[in-house]
Design an enzyme around this catalytic site. Structure first.
Site, PDB file in Angstrom:
ATOM      1  N   GLU A 252      21.066   8.081  51.512  1.00 31.28           N
ATOM      2  CA  GLU A 252      21.171   7.460  52.726  1.00 31.28           C
ATOM      3  C   GLU A 252      22.777   7.131  52.721  1.00 31.28           C
ATOM      4  O   GLU A 252      23.257   6.000  52.260  1.00 31.28           O
ATOM      5  CB  GLU A 252      20.397   6.389  53.018  1.00 31.28           C
ATOM      6  N   CYS A 286      25.545   2.407  59.581  1.00 29.85           N
ATOM      7  CA  CYS A 286      25.833   3.774  59.376  1.00 29.85           C
ATOM      8  C   CYS A 286      25.425   4.770  60.702  1.00 29.85           C
ATOM      9  O   CYS A 286      26.229   5.650  61.032  1.00 29.85           O
ATOM     10  CB  CYS A 286      24.697   4.156  58.315  1.00 29.85           C
TER      11      CYS A 286
HETATM   12  P1  TAP Z   1      29.211   0.896  48.665  1.00 31.95           P
HETATM   13  O1  TAP Z   1      30.577   0.669  48.434  1.00 31.95           O
HETATM   14  O2  TAP Z   1      28.760   2.423  48.312  1.00 31.95           O
HETATM   15  O3  TAP Z   1      28.268  -0.026  48.155  1.00 31.95           O
HETATM   16  C1  TAP Z   1      26.826   0.108  48.296  1.00 31.95           C
HETATM   17  C2  TAP Z   1      26.122  -0.122  46.962  1.00 31.95           C
HETATM   18  O4  TAP Z   1      26.334   0.348  45.995  1.00 31.95           O
HETATM   19  C3  TAP Z   1      26.692  -1.575  46.736  1.00 31.95           C
HETATM   20  O5  TAP Z   1      25.147  -2.125  46.440  1.00 31.95           O
HETATM   21  C4  TAP Z   1      27.524  -1.392  45.722  1.00 31.95           C
HETATM   22  O6  TAP Z   1      27.471  -2.674  44.774  1.00 31.95           O
HETATM   23  C5  TAP Z   1      26.746  -0.294  44.838  1.00 31.95           C
HETATM   24  N1  TAP Z   1      27.912   0.417  44.095  1.00 31.95           N
HETATM   25  C6  TAP Z   1      29.301   0.306  44.157  1.00 31.95           C
HETATM   26  N2  TAP Z   1      29.503   0.973  43.065  1.00 31.95           N
HETATM   27  C7  TAP Z   1      28.657   1.538  42.295  1.00 31.95           C
HETATM   28  C8  TAP Z   1      28.522   2.131  41.150  1.00 31.95           C
HETATM   29  N3  TAP Z   1      29.524   2.785  40.409  1.00 31.95           N
HETATM   30  N4  TAP Z   1      27.271   2.278  40.482  1.00 31.95           N
HETATM   31  C9  TAP Z   1      26.165   1.940  41.127  1.00 31.95           C
HETATM   32  N5  TAP Z   1      26.293   1.211  42.343  1.00 31.95           N
HETATM   33  C10 TAP Z   1      27.374   1.048  42.916  1.00 31.95           C
HETATM   34  O7  TAP Z   1      28.992   0.954  50.266  1.00 31.95           O
HETATM   35  P2  TAP Z   1      29.463  -0.135  51.447  1.00 31.95           P
HETATM   36  O8  TAP Z   1      30.899  -0.135  51.577  1.00 31.95           O
HETATM   37  O9  TAP Z   1      28.586  -1.384  50.811  1.00 31.95           O
HETATM   38  O10 TAP Z   1      28.358   0.293  52.737  1.00 31.95           O
HETATM   39  C11 TAP Z   1      28.787   1.349  53.853  1.00 31.95           C
HETATM   40  C12 TAP Z   1      28.479   2.614  53.588  1.00 31.95           C
HETATM   41  O11 TAP Z   1      27.378   2.536  53.351  1.00 31.95           O
HETATM   42  C13 TAP Z   1      28.874   3.366  54.955  1.00 31.95           C
HETATM   43  O12 TAP Z   1      29.297   4.701  54.667  1.00 31.95           O
HETATM   44  C14 TAP Z   1      27.504   3.181  55.638  1.00 31.95           C
HETATM   45  O13 TAP Z   1      27.638   4.313  56.424  1.00 31.95           O
HETATM   46  C15 TAP Z   1      26.617   3.593  54.534  1.00 31.95           C
HETATM   47  N6  TAP Z   1      25.289   3.283  54.800  1.00 31.95           N
HETATM   48  C16 TAP Z   1      24.451   4.223  55.319  1.00 31.95           C
HETATM   49  C17 TAP Z   1      23.272   3.847  55.628  1.00 31.95           C
HETATM   50  C18 TAP Z   1      22.222   4.895  55.840  1.00 31.95           C
HETATM   51  S1  TAP Z   1      20.558   4.484  56.002  1.00 31.95           S
HETATM   52  N7  TAP Z   1      22.364   6.275  55.765  1.00 31.95           N
HETATM   53  C19 TAP Z   1      22.709   2.590  55.782  1.00 31.95           C
HETATM   54  C20 TAP Z   1      23.638   1.536  55.446  1.00 31.95           C
HETATM   55  C21 TAP Z   1      25.207   1.894  55.117  1.00 31.95           C
HETATM   56  P3  TAP Z   1      28.792  -3.703  45.009  1.00 31.95           P
HETATM   57  O14 TAP Z   1      27.784  -4.925  45.058  1.00 31.95           O
HETATM   58  O15 TAP Z   1      29.499  -3.985  43.802  1.00 31.95           O
HETATM   59  O16 TAP Z   1      29.553  -3.366  46.260  1.00 31.95           O
END
Ligand code: TAP
Length: 539
Positions: A252, A286
């Site tokens: 997602e 998102c």
């Molecule tokens: P990310 O930076 O990708 O973080 C999401 C999760 O991934 C966090 O728990 C993060 O941990 C973890 N993560 C980071 N690096 C990783 C790695 N190398 N290996 C495994 N896990 C890792 O996203 P964000 O900035 O928090 O969220 C915003 C993005 O999410 C936007 O693009 C938004 O559109 C998208 N989003 C999509 C949806 C759906 S349903 N499609 C819903 C919500 C958000 P940390 O705690 O270290 O950051």
């Protein structure tokens, strides 16, 4: 907002060891909420192992038995809703009431849906219409995948992991979940409330820590499926690694949702819906409207109404009363958004309102409307994760659709019109996993509907029947009677050995009888076929 720090702790024997901690910070005030010791990669492996053990007996319990635990969880959640919403507000700054609507309701509703429809999805009888197998019965049973790894973002820190966990547990899986560092306390609440509701030990492990350590350790661990929600950069990396390891995934990812406003739209409703969708959660959704297009004939009215409504938004700390829009998650997020706006303005975008950081404590950016925008600008080309909306016009609907589809993303979209049939025709032309007519993005909270995107917005679906399918595998069971008919009377099954002398003819007649489209020829074959079938059943 959060930080991960490495502390040096001194044990009794004078040894030193590194203990990583996660610091939960309130982005509206900069105050530290709490500091939590992070899980180590070794502890992640131990959690997966313990979860595997617990999953076996959880799977062996009946669906209704598992639902009883989720039912108690639902009741606890309803009772403890303010406590949960206040934890969310403390970690994200979003309004407490908004947390109830957009974080708690999706989870509470997930349990409602699973109680109502879940059992029939886990076991479904199939109608076998073919007369040749009228003595057989088929069913589909769905089996859990085992231990699921989950990594989730901070923007809906209860709604996203909470609903994904509920679907997984309902289906008989165990889960190891890493919440985003920023919202670790909210992630731990999911575990606490489920355990209070009687979830057996070790079925759910919430493992605090950073993405590149704990998140990565989950990806590398002995999991059976990986559900990731977050950015494209991280999602693509995880997808690649899981593919190498043969671990199935649900992704997602990001979105750049368009709203397309037709010439006959109710402009008051359209602008209210679009402003809510874009600016709730401070634009960090998102499936927010990230690009708004209105037909040229109504564009001026549309733009002016958007500006007027955005100007009325009350910005502040969501833990306080009378706040519509909270802060961004941290200073880095403000910097990134400001850069996207500034670069777009440099390319010719016009700031209709906002367009700057707010000079106050916390990570705040003014709700912003941009006009004179083109598709080359960062605010359109990239995903914007904050309170900014670019508004654009279109001459005719084919141009509107073309602009709406001019993106690498395809999460959700909306069409605004008084003619809902026309709205549906336009919806069919838009490349997105969900298109809503006269509303936007809200179906995340309606669990009958699927959630997931096209194109770079990811793959797989959470929620609904498809959400259950995503965390299970399908088994088909077909049952026939053990009774046999004396072979002297008829072969037990017409198509088995020994082939009769007239096998070719009988099978040919059977094809005509069963599938032919000439009624006369089918009628002619009927007596022989009935004899076959009666003989076969030994009647
Ligand atoms: P990310 O930076 O990708 O973080 C999401 C999760 O991934 C966090 O728990 C993060 O941990 C973890 N993560 C980071 N690096 C990783 C790695 N190398 N290996 C495994 N896990 C890792 O996203 P964000 O900035 O928090 O969220 C915003 C993005 O999410 C936007 O693009 C938004 O559109 C998208 N989003 C999509 C949806 C759906 S349903 N499609 C819903 C919500 C958000 P940390 O705690 O270290 O950051």
């Amino acid at each position: 907002m959060s930080e991960t720090e490495e502390d040096t702790e001194r044990g009794d024997g004078g040894d030193t060891r590194e203990a990583e901690t996660v610091v939960s910070v309130n982005p509206a005030t900069g105050d530290v909420n709490e500091e939590v010791v992070a899980t180590t990669p070794e502890e992640v492996d131990e959690a997966v192992e313990a979860a595997r053990e617990a999953q076996r007996s959880w799977e062996a319990r009946s669906v209704n038995d598992r639902l009883r635990v989720l039912d108690v969880f639902q009741n606890h959640l309803i009772r403890r809703r303010d406590e949960v919403a206040r934890t969310i507000a403390a970690e994200t700054g979003k309004p407490v009431g908004e947390g109830l609507v957009t974080d708690l309701i999706p989870v509470i509703d997930a349990v409602r849906f699973l109680k109502k429809r879940g059992p029939e999805v886990m076991e479904t009888g199939l109608d076998l219409d073919n007369i040749m197998v009228m003595d057989r019965k088929s069913k589909i049973v769905r089996e859990p995948l085992g231990v699921l790894g989950m990594v989730t973002p901070w923007n809906y820190p209860f709604g996203i992991p909470g609903s994904q966990v509920v679907y997984a547990l309902f289906a008989g899986n165990a889960v190891v979940l890493k919440p985003a560092r920023e919202t670790t306390l909210t992630g731990l609440k999911i575990e606490e409330i489920l355990n209070d509701a009687g979830l057996p030990d070790d079925l759910l492990h919430v493992v605090p820590g950073g993405g590149s350590t704990v998140g990565q350790a989950i990806v590398e661990s002995d999991i059976d499926q990986m559900t990731f929600t977050g950015s494209n950069a991280v999602g693509e990396m995880i997808q690649e690694r899981c593919q190498e390891r043969g671990v199935p995934t649900t992704m997602e990812l990001g979105g750049s949702d368009p709203a397309v406003v037709l010439e006959d739209a109710n402009i008051d409703k359209a602008t209210s819906g679009i402003v809510w969708s874009r600016f709730m959660n401070c634009g960090q959704t998102c499936a927010a409207v990230k690009r708004a297009y209105a037909h040229d004939s109504v564009f001026d009215e549309f733009r002016d109404e958007i500006v007027r409504k955005v100007d009325k938004l009350r910005v502040g700390n969501g833990a306080e009363e009378n706040v519509d829009v909270g802060p961004l998650i941290d200073e880095g997020a403000v910097d990134e958004l400001a850069q996207q706006v500034d670069d777009s303005v440099e390319m010719g975008a016009e700031v209709l309102t906002g367009g700057e950081r707010l000079d106050r404590e916390g990570s705040f950016y003014a709700p912003t409307v941009l006009g004179n925008v083109t598709h080359e600008m960062p605010v359109v080309r990239e995903e914007t994760f904050g309170p900014v909306i670019p508004v654009m016009g279109f001459e005719d609907i084919s141009e509107g659709i073309e602009k709406a589809n001019d993106t690498r993303f395809g999460l959700t979209a909306s069409v605004w019109t008084r003619d809902t049939d026309r709205g549906e025709r336009v919806a069919r032309e838009i490349d997105a996993g969900t298109v809503v007519v006269n509303d936007h993005g809200y179906t995340y909270g309606i669990n009958e509907t699927p959630w997931g995107g096209y194109k770079d917005s990811g793959h797989g679906r959470t929620h609904g029947v498809w959400g259950i399918e995503e965390v299970t595998r399908m088994k088909h069971i077909n049952k026939g009677s053990a009774d046999t008919v004396p072979r002297s009377l008829r072969p037990e099954t017409t198509w088995w050995f020994p082939y009769s002398d007239d096998y070719l003819e009988t099978m040919g007649d059977g094809i005509e009888f069963l599938y032919g489209n000439s009624v006369v020829r089918r009628a002619r074959k009927a007596p022989k076929m009935l004899k076959e079938l009666i003989g076969k059943k030994g009647l």
